[in-house]
Design a protein around this motif. Structure first.
Motif, PDB file in Angstrom:
ATOM      1  N   LEU A 233       0.811  -1.214   0.000  1.00  0.00           N
ATOM      2  CA  LEU A 233       0.000   0.000   0.000  1.00  0.00           C
ATOM      3  C   LEU A 233       0.844   1.263   0.000  1.00  0.00           C
ATOM      4  CD1 LEU A 233      -2.972  -0.856   2.393  1.00  0.00           C
ATOM      5  CD2 LEU A 233      -2.835  -1.041  -0.088  1.00  0.00           C
ATOM      6  N   ALA A 234       2.018   1.222   0.638  1.00  0.00           N
ATOM      7  CA  ALA A 234       2.857   2.421   0.721  1.00  0.00           C
ATOM      8  C   ALA A 234       3.420   2.810  -0.641  1.00  0.00           C
ATOM      9  CB  ALA A 234       3.987   2.204   1.724  1.00  0.00           C
ATOM     10  N   THR A 235       3.596   1.836  -1.533  1.00  0.00           N
ATOM     11  CA  THR A 235       4.172   2.125  -2.853  1.00  0.00           C
ATOM     12  C   THR A 235       3.100   2.232  -3.937  1.00  0.00           C
ATOM     13  OG1 THR A 235       4.522  -0.253  -3.220  1.00  0.00           O
ATOM     14  CG2 THR A 235       6.349   1.014  -2.258  1.00  0.00           C
ATOM     15  N   GLU A 236       1.892   1.831  -3.626  1.00  0.00           N
ATOM     16  CA  GLU A 236       0.797   1.902  -4.591  1.00  0.00           C
ATOM     17  C   GLU A 236       0.321   3.343  -4.751  1.00  0.00           C
ATOM     18  OE1 GLU A 236      -0.904   0.468  -7.282  1.00  0.00           O
ATOM     19  OE2 GLU A 236      -1.373  -1.234  -5.976  1.00  0.00           O
ATOM     20  N   THR A 237       0.045   3.742  -5.997  1.00  0.00           N
ATOM     21  CA  THR A 237      -0.587   5.041  -6.238  1.00  0.00           C
ATOM     22  C   THR A 237      -2.053   4.796  -6.575  1.00  0.00           C
ATOM     23  OG1 THR A 237       1.454   6.069  -7.031  1.00  0.00           O
ATOM     24  CG2 THR A 237      -0.622   7.119  -7.654  1.00  0.00           C
ATOM     25  N   PHE A 238      -2.920   5.232  -5.676  1.00  0.00           N
ATOM     26  CA  PHE A 238      -4.351   5.044  -5.868  1.00  0.00           C
ATOM     27  C   PHE A 238      -4.900   6.146  -6.763  1.00  0.00           C
ATOM     28  CE2 PHE A 238      -3.392   2.682  -2.067  1.00  0.00           C
ATOM     29  CZ  PHE A 238      -4.187   1.551  -2.177  1.00  0.00           C
ATOM     30  N   ASP A 239      -5.957   5.826  -7.457  1.00  0.00           N
ATOM     31  CA  ASP A 239      -6.650   6.846  -8.234  1.00  0.00           C
ATOM     32  C   ASP A 239      -7.424   7.777  -7.317  1.00  0.00           C
ATOM     33  OD1 ASP A 239      -5.970   5.965 -10.939  1.00  0.00           O
ATOM     34  OD2 ASP A 239      -7.222   4.215 -10.491  1.00  0.00           O
ATOM     35  N   VAL A 240      -8.023   7.198  -6.275  1.00  0.00           N
ATOM     36  CA  VAL A 240      -8.864   7.964  -5.361  1.00  0.00           C
ATOM     37  C   VAL A 240      -8.582   7.547  -3.927  1.00  0.00           C
ATOM     38  CG1 VAL A 240     -11.225   8.650  -4.760  1.00  0.00           C
ATOM     39  CG2 VAL A 240     -10.693   7.979  -7.120  1.00  0.00           C
TER      40      VAL A 240
ATOM     41  N   ALA B 263     -16.643   5.267  -2.791  1.00  0.00           N
ATOM     42  CA  ALA B 263     -15.708   4.147  -2.923  1.00  0.00           C
ATOM     43  C   ALA B 263     -16.295   3.049  -3.808  1.00  0.00           C
ATOM     44  CB  ALA B 263     -15.368   3.591  -1.540  1.00  0.00           C
ATOM     45  N   ARG B 264     -17.555   2.742  -3.611  1.00  0.00           N
ATOM     46  CA  ARG B 264     -18.193   1.703  -4.443  1.00  0.00           C
ATOM     47  C   ARG B 264     -18.255   2.134  -5.899  1.00  0.00           C
ATOM     48  NH1 ARG B 264     -24.277   0.623  -5.729  1.00  0.00           N
ATOM     49  NH2 ARG B 264     -24.157  -1.470  -6.617  1.00  0.00           N
ATOM     50  N   ASP B 265     -18.704   3.357  -6.152  1.00  0.00           N
ATOM     51  CA  ASP B 265     -18.840   3.844  -7.519  1.00  0.00           C
ATOM     52  C   ASP B 265     -17.480   3.854  -8.217  1.00  0.00           C
ATOM     53  OD1 ASP B 265     -19.445   5.172  -9.885  1.00  0.00           O
ATOM     54  OD2 ASP B 265     -20.784   6.589  -8.926  1.00  0.00           O
TER      55      ASP B 265
ATOM     56  N   MET C  51     -16.215   0.333  -8.966  1.00  0.00           N
ATOM     57  CA  MET C  51     -16.972  -0.296 -10.050  1.00  0.00           C
ATOM     58  C   MET C  51     -16.575   0.247 -11.415  1.00  0.00           C
ATOM     59  SD  MET C  51     -20.834  -0.659  -8.469  1.00  0.00           S
ATOM     60  CE  MET C  51     -21.482  -1.337  -9.998  1.00  0.00           C
ATOM     61  N   ARG C  52     -16.032   1.458 -11.445  1.00  0.00           N
ATOM     62  CA  ARG C  52     -15.587   2.036 -12.719  1.00  0.00           C
ATOM     63  C   ARG C  52     -14.154   1.650 -13.064  1.00  0.00           C
ATOM     64  NH1 ARG C  52     -18.723   7.580 -13.795  1.00  0.00           N
ATOM     65  NH2 ARG C  52     -20.217   7.539 -12.071  1.00  0.00           N
ATOM     66  N   GLY C  53     -13.548   0.808 -12.253  1.00  0.00           N
ATOM     67  CA  GLY C  53     -12.215   0.314 -12.542  1.00  0.00           C
ATOM     68  C   GLY C  53     -11.088   1.105 -11.927  1.00  0.00           C
ATOM     69  N   LEU C  54     -11.382   1.999 -10.985  1.00  0.00           N
ATOM     70  CA  LEU C  54     -10.341   2.791 -10.342  1.00  0.00           C
ATOM     71  C   LEU C  54      -9.759   2.074  -9.125  1.00  0.00           C
ATOM     72  CD1 LEU C  54     -11.947   6.356 -10.416  1.00  0.00           C
ATOM     73  CD2 LEU C  54     -10.364   5.322 -12.054  1.00  0.00           C
ATOM     74  N   LEU C  55      -8.506   2.411  -8.829  1.00  0.00           N
ATOM     75  CA  LEU C  55      -7.872   1.926  -7.606  1.00  0.00           C
ATOM     76  C   LEU C  55      -8.291   2.857  -6.473  1.00  0.00           C
ATOM     77  CD1 LEU C  55      -4.267   1.115  -8.879  1.00  0.00           C
ATOM     78  CD2 LEU C  55      -6.088  -0.504  -8.341  1.00  0.00           C
ATOM     79  N   VAL C  56      -8.949   2.312  -5.476  1.00  0.00           N
ATOM     80  CA  VAL C  56      -9.595   3.117  -4.447  1.00  0.00           C
ATOM     81  C   VAL C  56      -9.118   2.693  -3.062  1.00  0.00           C
ATOM     82  CG1 VAL C  56     -11.806   3.833  -3.457  1.00  0.00           C
ATOM     83  CG2 VAL C  56     -11.650   3.285  -5.901  1.00  0.00           C
ATOM     84  N   ARG C  57      -8.858   3.691  -2.247  1.00  0.00           N
ATOM     85  CA  ARG C  57      -8.615   3.443  -0.829  1.00  0.00           C
ATOM     86  C   ARG C  57      -9.488   4.402  -0.018  1.00  0.00           C
ATOM     87  NH1 ARG C  57      -2.804   3.094   2.453  1.00  0.00           N
ATOM     88  NH2 ARG C  57      -3.679   2.206   4.385  1.00  0.00           N
ATOM     89  N   LEU C  58     -10.093   3.898   1.034  1.00  0.00           N
ATOM     90  CA  LEU C  58     -10.918   4.707   1.918  1.00  0.00           C
ATOM     91  C   LEU C  58     -10.407   4.563   3.344  1.00  0.00           C
ATOM     92  CD1 LEU C  58     -14.746   5.110   2.019  1.00  0.00           C
ATOM     93  CD2 LEU C  58     -13.551   4.381   4.083  1.00  0.00           C
TER      94      LEU C  58
ATOM     95  N   ALA D 273      -2.004   9.230  -3.970  1.00  0.00           N
ATOM     96  CA  ALA D 273      -3.270   9.188  -4.697  1.00  0.00           C
ATOM     97  C   ALA D 273      -3.328  10.319  -5.700  1.00  0.00           C
ATOM     98  CB  ALA D 273      -4.447   9.285  -3.728  1.00  0.00           C
ATOM     99  N   ARG D 274      -3.931  10.051  -6.838  1.00  0.00           N
ATOM    100  CA  ARG D 274      -4.104  11.091  -7.851  1.00  0.00           C
ATOM    101  C   ARG D 274      -5.144  12.116  -7.421  1.00  0.00           C
ATOM    102  NH1 ARG D 274      -3.105   6.284 -10.393  1.00  0.00           N
ATOM    103  NH2 ARG D 274      -1.297   6.310 -11.798  1.00  0.00           N
ATOM    104  N   THR D 275      -6.144  11.654  -6.688  1.00  0.00           N
ATOM    105  CA  THR D 275      -7.170  12.565  -6.172  1.00  0.00           C
ATOM    106  C   THR D 275      -7.499  12.192  -4.729  1.00  0.00           C
ATOM    107  OG1 THR D 275      -9.011  11.183  -6.908  1.00  0.00           O
ATOM    108  CG2 THR D 275      -8.224  12.857  -8.448  1.00  0.00           C
ATOM    109  N   ILE D 276      -7.939  13.185  -3.963  1.00  0.00           N
ATOM    110  CA  ILE D 276      -8.428  12.962  -2.604  1.00  0.00           C
ATOM    111  C   ILE D 276      -9.832  13.523  -2.520  1.00  0.00           C
ATOM    112  CG2 ILE D 276      -8.152  13.560  -0.158  1.00  0.00           C
ATOM    113  CD1 ILE D 276      -5.162  13.600  -0.551  1.00  0.00           C
TER     114      ILE D 276
END
Length: 488
Positions: free
Chosen positions: A8-15, A28-30, A33-40, A214-217
């Motif tokens: 997780l420390a080296t992963e770049t999440f989309d959101v 997080a669900r949406d 489901m659209r194929g993004l890498l998500v962390r909450l 993450a690319r976005t927060i």
């Protein structure tokens, strides 16, 4: 549901979503489901704030028609139907009876016009048709209702839900799509580095910190959202108190709308219980611990007793209480109950999105609109939104856990809560996963048995088990203290 956290420390999440209430869960669900890498991440337990302290209704908001907010009513009316389709185990159609009294703020003609408009805004697909009720018809359904000045009333439909369970099941659906979900994980801060954010997170159980890219927060922290670094939100918090009494003390088969001036309260049948509430007052106290004061309690009981004089409810009839905060978009003018429940999505800094306002019923729509806003920051085309047609959970999965009413306590159920629903503390189960705290008369005995089951599931020591029980007993005692300071 567990995840390998080694990378997780080296992963770049989309959101990276901050906040584990219904809005964060929906996003997080949406996104997943659209194929993004998500962390909450959620600093406490999932659904431990506003999202487990609502009126437990899926509704369009009949009173918003009186404020002229037709767009909000239309949105919410359609969304309640959508939730009924994707999560039928969490959507129980419920008739509402709204009495009209001579000289009241809600005259019969206004109610008749309102409920017919309400049905139209549901696109003709409400849970049942509204109707006018003559005085005798209404008394036939509510024989204990106060009769002086009674003109008649109307019946219309919304639905009852389980707010905390809606959050948990939405998170389970997100995890099934690959989202990484962490409760008891605090968002400490973040810095923008090129096209990504580097966030600092702290595990509140161990005190350990880590970083996440993450690319976005997305700031979906509800009442806490304006305290996050980089947040551009300005909130006006209002407090809502709910009381639970035995249905034998107030035997209603339908929800009853209780007008108190321009405001309305509800008496909502919930199995062997009735939920009474809610208040709507400005709040500037501790966001983490809003309290039901004696004035709040007495106000709700007074309104109910005015409508049902033979009930004569007293503070001793109150079996449980919950108090929540509404994170409304700031409006310095007007009464709290008049502030719009509309949501707002802003981008105060590149790649940082604040999601504020809104209501439980419109959470899925809020998520859809948030994804539309952040997509340009992701840099690729996403799958179309399908959260309105894909079932939240497979029927066999949703049947194994609590729905509208709590399930019967059992060791296998506790193992499920701990292993697949992120329960880590006794109150995680008693208040949010199962709801036994609010519903059961023998909750103390259930808490002791649940602690024993959790000790087995989570390998607690005897000292840890005793500590969990002591913390829960402290929570119960605090809930029924009812401090005496006056409500606004």
């Amino acid at each position: 549901m567990t995840h390998d956290t080694g990378n997780l420390a080296t992963e770049t999440f989309d959101v990276l979503v901050v906040g584990g209430g219904i809005v964060g869960a929906g996003i997080a669900r949406d996104a997943a489901m659209r194929g993004l890498l998500v962390r909450l991440v959620e600093q406490n337990d999932f659904a431990s704030g506003t999202s487990s302290r609502s009126s437990r209704l899926l509704h369009g908001g009949l009173r918003y028609l009186g404020q002229g907010d037709i767009a909000l009513v239309r949105e919410a009316s359609r969304e309640k139907q959508t939730i009924g389709c994707i999560a039928p185990h969490l959507c129980q159609p419920l008739p509402f009876l709204f009495p009209a009294y001579r000289g009241g703020a809600w005259p019969l003609w206004k109610l008749l016009l309102g409920v017919k408009t309400y049905d139209l805004l549901c696109g003709g697909r409400n849970f049942g048709p509204s109707e006018s009720l003559a005085r005798d018809e209404l008394l036939g359904r509510l024989p204990a209702l106060a009769t002086e000045g009674l003109r008649g009333g109307v019946r219309y439909f919304d639905a009852l839900t389980n707010d905390a369970r809606l959050v948990i099941d939405t998170l389970r659906a997100a995890a099934a799509q690959g989202a990484v979900l962490n409760n008891y994980t605090e968002f400490v801060g973040a810095d923008r580095r090129g096209d990504t954010w580097r966030a600092s997170l702290r595990d509140r159980r161990t005190g350990e910190t880590c970083e996440a890219s993450a690319r976005t927060i997305v700031n979906a922290a509800g009442p806490w959202s304006d305290s996050l670094p980089h947040s551009g939100t300005h909130l006006r918090l209002t407090k809502g108190v709910h009381l639970v009494v035995a249905r034998a003390r107030l035997p209603v088969d339908a929800a009853v709308v209780l007008a108190a001036g321009e405001r309305i309260l509800f008496a909502i049948p919930w199995g062997e219980r009735v939920i009474l509430g809610t208040t709507d007052t400005d709040y500037d106290g501790d966001v983490a611990a809003p309290r039901c004061t004696s004035a709040d309690r007495d106000y709700v009981l007074h309104v109910v007793n005015r409508y049902f004089p033979s009930a004569q409810l007293t503070p001793g009839d109150v079996r449980a209480v919950w108090t929540g905060l509404r994170p409304l978009v700031a409006d310095a003018d007007g009464k709290p109950s008049d502030i719009s429940r509309r949501h707002e999505i802003t981008e105060p800094q590149p790649g940082w999105f604040d999601v504020t306002g809104g209501k439980l019923t419109t959470y899925r729509l809020m998520a859809d609109e948030t994804l539309a806003r952040l997509t340009p920051r992701i840099g690729r085309t996403l799958r179309a939104c399908r959260t309105d047609i894909e079932p939240l959970l497979p029927p066999s999965s949703s049947a194994t856990v609590s729905g509208i009413l709590p399930s019967k306590p059992g060791g296998e159920l506790i193992a499920h809560y701990c292993q697949r629903e992120w329960a880590r503390h006794l109150d995680d189960v008693m208040l949010r996963r199962a709801g036994w705290h609010y519903y059961c008369d023998d909750r103390d005995a259930i808490a002791r048995q649940t602690a024993a089951w959790m000790a087995t599931a989570l390998d607690w020591s005897p000292a840890r088990q005793a500590e969990e029980l002591a913390n829960y007993e402290q929570l119960v005692a605090r809930e029924h203290e009812f401090p005496s300071e006056s409500s606004p």
